[in-house]
Design an enzyme around this catalytic site. Sequence first.
Site, PDB file in Angstrom:
ATOM      1  N   HIS A 106      91.672 -12.084  61.618  1.00 36.05           N
ATOM      2  CA  HIS A 106      91.593 -13.280  62.515  1.00 36.05           C
ATOM      3  C   HIS A 106      90.357 -13.882  62.609  1.00 36.05           C
ATOM      4  O   HIS A 106      89.380 -13.683  61.733  1.00 36.05           O
ATOM      5  CB  HIS A 106      91.895 -12.661  63.979  1.00 36.05           C
ATOM      6  CG  HIS A 106      91.085 -11.736  64.680  1.00 36.05           C
ATOM      7  ND1 HIS A 106      89.919 -12.213  65.033  1.00 36.05           N
ATOM      8  CD2 HIS A 106      91.193 -10.185  64.942  1.00 36.05           C
ATOM      9  CE1 HIS A 106      89.183 -11.023  65.585  1.00 36.05           C
ATOM     10  NE2 HIS A 106      90.036  -9.859  65.268  1.00 36.05           N
ATOM     11  N   HIS A 112      88.667  -1.580  74.957  1.00 40.70           N
ATOM     12  CA  HIS A 112      89.946  -1.728  74.940  1.00 40.70           C
ATOM     13  C   HIS A 112      90.872  -1.641  75.869  1.00 40.70           C
ATOM     14  O   HIS A 112      91.952  -2.096  75.904  1.00 40.70           O
ATOM     15  CB  HIS A 112      90.357  -0.923  73.413  1.00 40.70           C
ATOM     16  CG  HIS A 112      89.541  -1.226  72.191  1.00 40.70           C
ATOM     17  ND1 HIS A 112      88.661  -0.425  71.734  1.00 40.70           N
ATOM     18  CD2 HIS A 112      89.825  -2.277  71.297  1.00 40.70           C
ATOM     19  CE1 HIS A 112      88.353  -1.183  70.466  1.00 40.70           C
ATOM     20  NE2 HIS A 112      88.937  -2.201  70.265  1.00 40.70           N
ATOM     21  N   LYS A 161      97.351 -18.962  72.031  1.00 39.85           N
ATOM     22  CA  LYS A 161      98.615 -18.383  71.664  1.00 39.85           C
ATOM     23  C   LYS A 161      99.885 -19.147  71.824  1.00 39.85           C
ATOM     24  O   LYS A 161     100.779 -18.635  71.045  1.00 39.85           O
ATOM     25  CB  LYS A 161      98.644 -17.008  72.810  1.00 39.85           C
ATOM     26  CG  LYS A 161      97.870 -16.003  72.212  1.00 39.85           C
ATOM     27  CD  LYS A 161      98.149 -14.843  73.053  1.00 39.85           C
ATOM     28  CE  LYS A 161      97.137 -13.606  72.452  1.00 39.85           C
ATOM     29  NZ  LYS A 161      96.665 -12.564  73.589  1.00 39.85           N
ATOM     30  N   CYS A 167      89.140   3.413  77.689  1.00 38.40           N
ATOM     31  CA  CYS A 167      88.036   2.911  77.015  1.00 38.40           C
ATOM     32  C   CYS A 167      87.590   1.476  77.687  1.00 38.40           C
ATOM     33  O   CYS A 167      88.405   0.694  77.788  1.00 38.40           O
ATOM     34  CB  CYS A 167      88.376   2.643  75.360  1.00 38.40           C
ATOM     35  SG  CYS A 167      87.660   1.706  74.519  1.00 38.40           S
TER      36      CYS A 167
HETATM   37  N1  MSP Z   1      85.664  -0.881  60.334  1.00 37.90           N
HETATM   38  C1  MSP Z   1      84.589  -1.474  61.094  1.00 37.90           C
HETATM   39  C2  MSP Z   1      83.388  -1.563  60.637  1.00 37.90           C
HETATM   40  C3  MSP Z   1      82.758  -0.678  59.666  1.00 37.90           C
HETATM   41  S1  MSP Z   1      81.358  -1.286  58.895  1.00 37.90           S
HETATM   42  C4  MSP Z   1      80.680   0.419  58.096  1.00 37.90           C
HETATM   43  C5  MSP Z   1      85.066  -2.149  62.270  1.00 37.90           C
HETATM   44  N2  MSP Z   1      86.016  -3.135  61.753  1.00 37.90           N
HETATM   45  S2  MSP Z   1      86.562  -4.275  62.633  1.00 37.90           S
HETATM   46  O1  MSP Z   1      87.574  -5.043  61.648  1.00 37.90           O
HETATM   47  O2  MSP Z   1      87.131  -3.940  63.823  1.00 37.90           O
HETATM   48  O3  MSP Z   1      85.770  -5.354  62.985  1.00 37.90           O
HETATM   49  C6  MSP Z   1      84.755  -5.852  62.002  1.00 37.90           C
HETATM   50  C7  MSP Z   1      83.689  -6.654  62.660  1.00 37.90           C
HETATM   51  O4  MSP Z   1      84.282  -8.082  63.019  1.00 37.90           O
HETATM   52  C8  MSP Z   1      82.732  -6.322  63.556  1.00 37.90           C
HETATM   53  O5  MSP Z   1      81.466  -7.019  63.287  1.00 37.90           O
HETATM   54  C9  MSP Z   1      83.145  -7.392  64.663  1.00 37.90           C
HETATM   55  O6  MSP Z   1      82.076  -7.442  65.604  1.00 37.90           O
HETATM   56  C10 MSP Z   1      83.599  -8.431  64.153  1.00 37.90           C
HETATM   57  N3  MSP Z   1      84.525  -9.118  65.053  1.00 37.90           N
HETATM   58  C11 MSP Z   1      85.794  -8.926  65.560  1.00 37.90           C
HETATM   59  N4  MSP Z   1      86.256  -9.682  66.478  1.00 37.90           N
HETATM   60  C12 MSP Z   1      85.168 -10.772  66.893  1.00 37.90           C
HETATM   61  C13 MSP Z   1      84.977 -11.761  67.508  1.00 37.90           C
HETATM   62  N5  MSP Z   1      86.009 -12.345  68.433  1.00 37.90           N
HETATM   63  N6  MSP Z   1      83.706 -12.645  67.525  1.00 37.90           N
HETATM   64  C14 MSP Z   1      82.888 -12.283  66.361  1.00 37.90           C
HETATM   65  N7  MSP Z   1      83.194 -11.049  65.858  1.00 37.90           N
HETATM   66  C15 MSP Z   1      84.155 -10.393  65.962  1.00 37.90           C
HETATM   67  O7  MSP Z   1      84.365  -2.571  63.234  1.00 37.90           O
END
Ligand code: MSP
Length: 502
Positions: A17, A145, A295, A142
């Site tokens: 996303h 979440h 959405k 949590c």
């Molecule tokens: N798998 C772990 C990371 C492991 S690194 C050794 C993880 N994955 S994640 O897919 O949930 O998220 C990855 C990144 O996406 C995170 O840095 C998270 O902050 C970023 N983001 C997810 N949604 C976000 C926003 N809406 N805005 C900015 N970044 C966000 O965590």
Amino acid sequence: MRFYVTTPIYYVNDRPHIGHSYTTIAADILARHQRQRGVETFFLTGVDEHATKVWRAAENAGLSAQEFVDRIAESWRALPERLNAETDFFLRTTDEGHKAFVRQFLQRIYDNGDVYEDVYSGPYCVSCEEFKNDDELVDGKCPIHLIPVEHLEEKNYFFRLSKYQDALLALYDEGFVVPEFRRNEVRSFVSSGLRDFSISRAGQPWGIPLPWDETQVAYVWADALVNYLSALTYAHPGEDLIDAFWPVAHHLVGKDIIRFHCVYWPAMLLSAGYSVPKQVFAHGWLLLDDVKISKSLGNALDPFELIETYGADAVRYWCARAVSFGQDGSASFADIAARYERELGNDLGNLLSRTTAMIAKYRAGRIPEGTTSPAIAAAIADIADRVPEQIEAFDLTGAIDRIWVLVRELNRYVTEQAPWTLAKDEANAEQLDQVLHDLADGLRAAAVAIWAYLPETSPKILEALGQPTDAAWERVAAGELEPATIAPAAPLFPRIESSGAA
Ligand code: MSP
């Protein structure tokens, strides 16, 4: 000079996303900027596959975990490509090279006496993939979440994190975490005392078996964090890049995963006998004011859809500018449409259209030669001097704002000088030459400067001006215009008829 930048590796339980695109875009801007300056750069991204939630998603889909990750990893591999991110390696934690390295890495921690057996009994949030403290929970849920946590009770292997408290505090004093307000959060968390954490899972068959006890797998974070190091050992077969790139490692992460990157990871590295990365930069979240609206528009949250509508450059531009990078902020989908039209279409696109059309009309396409006017030269010099230090300080928004000062200055110059009026009187020929030369040189320098942000648009501008498409940073300097004969340029950002989000 070398530079190594990483994104977190993304969980593959779901599709990408816009929030994931945010980190990847930011890392690509940093990497491209360094490449422009001739720095040897390594940019790593990838996917985190051994999570419990991935395993469960596979079960729900009726597939084996490996089949499931093999299928879904492809849509993740497409993400950097579609965003035009020039990555050097895409790591999967199911890669044999990664799995072998993780086992060696954990063995080193074990051999160092930092692992002991104990029973973990307490809450676990599967969405965070994190062991929680009871006092962190809100109504048994949590806090991030807002879903009920699970209660785990299993015999696990623990890592002596508490032993590294002083070493970690010393790191923070050296500026290991940026920005400062995030560093302070981490420092106060560490100062209040550290609890050892479990680095294994007993009840789950999906993961990397521990080398000293194959009945347990590595806890997903004890596996995933190691990717930043493991990649350097197998990305280029037969070559170990650790000595070259590990000392210049920069991790870009969202604020939600700071604790793992700024506390657990450096402690694990120290225990395993490695140095710590140079810096961890934690950015805020790109929050959407109008999530509800988006959405109702279907999958506007899908980065692939946004790219389809606006193009990768516009999505990149919006991510860099919508929220001041590093801060938390909210943006809206209406904002991407507005910026596309106003800033990319009008400020930049029209400037190129007008400049090339006037050169074609008044000078038969030949760009007049000359010396660039001091005001335009000064705006170019300001970018050349200050943007590198801003980008080094992760101020991606400030740096693009500074580049835009030149773009606005050029627009103001057109209005002020009114070349169409100058063209009416042959007595103004010299001044008209000067103005057209300045516009072309200013746009050329702006095009080189925006390459890291707008890698598709930058060469289009240079080509329209008959200039080499070389983005070397030293070309952000006045007076580098090469003689050329040009034609009116096609619109850079054509109007989007039904932009949906507008
Ligand atoms: N798998 C772990 C990371 C492991 S690194 C050794 C993880 N994955 S994640 O897919 O949930 O998220 C990855 C990144 O996406 C995170 O840095 C998270 O902050 C970023 N983001 C997810 N949604 C976000 C926003 N809406 N805005 C900015 N970044 C966000 O965590």
